[in-house]
Design an enzyme around this catalytic site. Structure first.
Site, PDB file in Angstrom:
ATOM      1  N   HIS A  84      41.169  43.718  42.270  1.00  0.00           N
ATOM      2  CA  HIS A  84      41.815  42.630  42.997  1.00  0.00           C
ATOM      3  C   HIS A  84      41.010  41.339  42.905  1.00  0.00           C
ATOM      4  CE1 HIS A  84      39.233  43.842  46.548  1.00  0.00           C
ATOM      5  NE2 HIS A  84      39.172  42.533  46.674  1.00  0.00           N
ATOM      6  N   GLU A 141      48.885  30.022  36.962  1.00  0.00           N
ATOM      7  CA  GLU A 141      49.498  29.894  35.649  1.00  0.00           C
ATOM      8  C   GLU A 141      50.549  30.987  35.508  1.00  0.00           C
ATOM      9  OE1 GLU A 141      48.123  29.510  30.974  1.00  0.00           O
ATOM     10  OE2 GLU A 141      46.801  30.516  32.396  1.00  0.00           O
ATOM     11  N   ARG A 201      41.194  32.689  50.133  1.00  0.00           N
ATOM     12  CA  ARG A 201      41.279  32.406  51.575  1.00  0.00           C
ATOM     13  C   ARG A 201      42.486  31.506  51.802  1.00  0.00           C
ATOM     14  NH1 ARG A 201      36.651  34.306  53.653  1.00  0.00           N
ATOM     15  NH2 ARG A 201      34.866  34.402  52.247  1.00  0.00           N
ATOM     16  N   HIS A 204      42.080  29.215  38.057  1.00  0.00           N
ATOM     17  CA  HIS A 204      43.443  29.623  38.372  1.00  0.00           C
ATOM     18  C   HIS A 204      43.552  31.137  38.293  1.00  0.00           C
ATOM     19  CE1 HIS A 204      43.663  29.402  33.919  1.00  0.00           C
ATOM     20  NE2 HIS A 204      44.504  30.420  34.038  1.00  0.00           N
TER      21      HIS A 204
END
Length: 131
Positions: free
Chosen positions: A6, A122, A10, A72
């Site tokens: 993962h 993206e 925040r 990103h």
């Protein structure tokens, strides 16, 4: 061998972020862990084993400064044009579609979109050179 499981970001408003990631990418709450000072929300869908962890600090009232180190996260979709059109129609304001052709031949198609906290995402056409 390590397995990537993962990424964490925040966020300021749990409901707003959960709604965004559900409506835009079909991510649903897989697990929610509530603690006195913060909440962790893990989002997932059947396309990948990887999850997105949202951390909500309960005492936070101002937006996070994303700084200049964040790049990103990326998602791939089957139909980039249809996804872009749907997100535009729903008012999410995705940026323009880009044909990435550094050597003259298109090797990827993508666009960027920002989540409610300003994180850049993206969105790539599935089946490109890197997908």
């Amino acid at each position: 061998m390590a397995k990537y499981i993962h990424s964490m970001i925040r966020v300021l408003d749990e409901a707003r972020s959960v709604d965004f990631y559900d409506r835009v990418f079909g991510l649903k709450v897989a697990q929610r862990l509530d603690f006195p000072d913060f909440t962790l929300v893990y989002l997932a869908n059947g396309e990948s084993e990887t999850e997105l962890e949202l951390t909500i600090n309960k005492d936070r009232t101002t937006p996070y400064d994303l700084g200049d180190g964040y790049g990103h996260i990326a998602f791939s979709v089957d139909d980039l044009d249809a996804t872009h059109a749907r997100l535009t129609a729903e008012g999410f304001a995705p940026r323009k579609l880009v044909d990435f052709a550094p050597g003259g031949a298109v090797i990827a198609r993508f666009f960027f979109i920002a989540d409610p906290d300003g994180y850049q995402i993206e969105v790539l056409q599935r089946g490109g050179r890197y997908l």
